[in-house]
Design an enzyme around this catalytic site. Structure first.
Site, short mmCIF file in Angstrom:
data_model
loop_
_atom_site.label_atom_id
_atom_site.label_comp_id
_atom_site.label_asym_id
_atom_site.label_seq_id
_atom_site.Cartn_x
_atom_site.Cartn_y
_atom_site.Cartn_z
N TYR A 152 0.81 -1.23 0.00
CA TYR A 152 0.00 0.00 0.00
C TYR A 152 0.84 1.27 0.00
O TYR A 152 2.04 1.22 0.18
CB TYR A 152 -1.09 -0.01 1.04
CG TYR A 152 -0.82 -0.16 2.51
CD1 TYR A 152 -1.88 -0.47 3.36
CD2 TYR A 152 0.44 0.01 3.08
CE1 TYR A 152 -1.70 -0.61 4.73
CE2 TYR A 152 0.63 -0.14 4.45
CZ TYR A 152 -0.44 -0.44 5.26
OH TYR A 152 -0.25 -0.56 6.61
N GLU A 153 0.17 2.39 -0.28
CA GLU A 153 0.84 3.68 -0.57
C GLU A 153 1.69 3.59 -1.84
O GLU A 153 2.71 4.26 -1.99
CB GLU A 153 1.70 4.16 0.61
CG GLU A 153 1.01 4.19 1.95
CD GLU A 153 -0.08 5.24 2.05
OE1 GLU A 153 -0.31 5.95 1.07
OE2 GLU A 153 -0.70 5.36 3.12
N GLY A 154 1.24 2.77 -2.77
CA GLY A 154 1.99 2.55 -4.01
C GLY A 154 2.94 1.38 -3.81
O GLY A 154 3.74 1.38 -2.87
#
Length: 602
Positions: free
Chosen positions: A409-411
């Site tokens: 997550y968060e890229g």
């Protein structure tokens, strides 16, 4: 002393300019207020989260919500929110510190906390109108409401702008009607507000909306069942469906078509905060591993005395130290840039947005490096515990499962690796970072005759700092040649981008550890930093190994003939030590320290 622009390196400039140790911020620089906040957060974690780990692992979503309310009562949800909107109005370093120390108890709470304070609240603080901020931010800062962030869709993950959710303007123009589906939405089960991204008509870019959610009056919003996940089990994660959900026009966030920009900037903040959220997990995992290794005896000897275990303890400790060093270095750079912009007349919104955006490269570096280090730390923790590590009765298996999401997550880390280099090249094209000049100079160095003089490395860490300067030449050599060869098409060469980003990441992390150690040795005395010196040397040695491998991989992927031979010779020259450190001795020294303290002690 007033900070001026020339005093602060711009994002990415660490690759082409020397940073002095006195110019970096370290955890040893925390103010009295920050140390008090740190102790308060640790005490909260030890009281409310750690004792309830079994309940979190049993998917007690109500407990997550309850502990979030308790965190709100102590002001933790509003640390970064300006005072006029009900927050504590503390600086960026303090928000990092809070995120760091509150996150180690369980990934479930860490995810809920991060989603609410970061991507749930910050988009309104940074992009909202004054009316929007007055209406919503105090409720979020005080925990009266909880926030969620609805961006990801079944067909839009890393390609965030590909979302199919639509927002259609009503006939009277007073509202938008949203239809679509979102997935993997953290806090969905107990939120009162969502930041929702949708496309208006055939707009190129998505638009952001503030959408209220009331279970008693759902306004066309339905939630899927709680997702069953590998880790972060008590983090509420659901699909969200919008069926003719009516949103007032005044709830559009920023301007039409600016949703993608909001999403990207929110993720920049999320990335560095995610790095912070992995730090205390590493400290606690290392402490638990040390304590077990000291107690566990095999062949009538504590396993902490075995070289194979010392290797693991030393590397877990070293990676945590480097992660701390780099995270707080970047956080203070952001804080200083924000202060500088506010002094120049920018609003809080503009200053914070531009301050974080300036260091987007460092945010991605930290997200990748620290998320991978915490996974490795948990993995080695299981190994030290042996068969017990695989059992749910010990804390390691939950730590390992929780750590796994941090690389997604968060890229994803793959996306962030490519972003690192891509953003740097864009900065160079805009003239914000001069890559071309230093890259050309490295090319000239390759053509010249190398010096055979024996350098003077009598000063503390001078050989290590010299090596960092050479490693920067490796990056400039590889990246400069790749940009010259491929130009704008470089982004199509993903494996090359990822290899180049690994070089960049290792430089930043190793340099951060070295600068922190040097600064503290100068002010506290070299004797007080013996083990920190050992960690800085060990981290650098391993960074050199990675950079040599990734440099070679890069060079042979795009260069051939004389150019390839020349670059490979340069790579060998730039990664060669004058005096190789004895890494076995270094590891033993680090392991003996944590063994004797029976904890991570830095």
């Amino acid at each position: 002393m007033e900070t001026t622009e020339k005093d602060i390196l711009r994002g990415g400039q660490f690759l082409i300019k020397e940073t002095l140790s006195e110019d970096v911020f370290t955890p040893e620089d925390f103010s009295e207020e920050q140390n008090m906040m740190k102790e308060a957060v640790i005490e909260f974690n030890d009281r409310e989260i750690i004792p309830n780990k079994a309940r979190f692992e049993a998917k007690d979503y109500a407990l997550t919500e309850d502990v979030m309310r308790k965190a709100a009562e102590l002001g933790f949800l509003g640390v970064s929110v300006p005072e006029e909107y009900g927050g504590l109005g503390m600086g960026f370093v303090s928000t990092m510190l809070t995120c760091d120390y509150i996150s180690s108890g369980t990934g479930s709470f860490s995810t809920a906390f991060g989603a609410h304070t970061g991507i749930g609240t910050m988009p309104i603080t940074l992009y909202g109108t004054e009316e929007q901020k007055q209406k919503y931010v105090p409720k979020l800062a005080t925990g009266e409401w909880f926030g969620a962030y609805a961006l990801t869709e079944p067909g839009a993950g890393s390609d965030a702008n590909a979302g199919k959710t639509t927002a259609k303007v009503s006939d009277d123009g007073k509202s938008y009607v949203i239809n679509g589906q979102k997935m993997w939405i953290s806090n969905a089960g107990f939120c009162s507000l969502m930041i929702v991204f949708a496309r208006i008509e055939d707009d190129k870019n998505i638009t952001g909306f503030i959408v209220e959610y009331d279970k008693e009056n759902p306004n066309g919003i339905t939630l899927g069942e709680e997702e069953h996940k590998l880790g972060i089990r008590a983090s509420s994660t659901r699909q969200v469906f919008f069926n003719d959900t009516v949103v007032p026009s005044e709830n559009m966030l920023a301007a039409r078509g600016e949703g993608f920009k909001i999403a990207m900037n929110a993720l920049n903040i999320g990335r560095i905060k995610l790095a912070a959220a992995c730090l205390d997990s590493q400290r606690r995992i290392t402490t638990l591993a040390v304590q077990y290794a000291n107690e566990r005896k095999q062949f009538k000897t504590p396993i902490a005395d075995f070289g194979a275990i010392k290797l693991k303890l030393a590397e877990m400790t070293t990676n945590a130290y480097a992660g701390e060093s780099a995270s707080y270095r970047a956080a203070k750079n952001i804080e200083d840039r924000i202060a500088m912009r506010q002094a120049a007349g920018n609003s809080h919104q503009e200053a914070e947005l531009k301050g974080v955006e300036e260091y987007a490269i460092e945010c991605s570096i930290l997200k990748v490096a620290v998320s991978e280090d915490v996974q490795h730390c948990a993995d080695e923790g299981i190994q030290i515990f042996g068969g017990m590590g695989f059992s749910e009765d010990t804390p390691m298996e939950a730590a390992w499962r929780d750590a796994r999401i941090a690389r997604i997550y968060e890229g994803t880390n793959e996306i962030n690796r490519m972003l690192c280099v891509g953003m740097l090249v864009k900065k160079a094209m805009k003239g914000h970072v001069d890559l071309l000049g230093p890259a050309m100079k490295v090319q000239e160095d390759l053509m010249g005759i190398p010096s055979f003089d024996t350098p003077d490395f009598s000063e503390l860490l001078s050989e290590e700092k010299s090596m960092i300067a050479k490693l920067k030449k490796v990056f400039l050599m590889v990246a400069g040649a790749a940009v010259q060869k491929f130009g704008p098409a470089l982004e199509e060469h993903q494996q090359l981008l990822m290899a180049a980003s690994d070089i960049m990441i290792e430089i930043y992390m190793a340099e951060s550890a070295i600068l922190r150690t040097e600064k503290n040795a100068k002010r506290f005395g070299e004797d007080s930093q013996k083990v920190q010196i050992a960690m800085s040397k060990l981290y650098l040695y391993q960074a050199v190994d990675i950079i040599e491998k990734k440099g070679k991989e890069s060079i042979i992927s795009f260069a051939e003939g004389d150019e390839q031979r020349m670059m490979l010779m340069g790579l060998k020259r730039f990664t060669k030590y004058v005096n190789y450190p004895d890494i076995v001795d270094l590891r033993n020294e680090i392991a003996e320290k944590v063994k004797s303290e029976n904890k991570y002690c830095f």
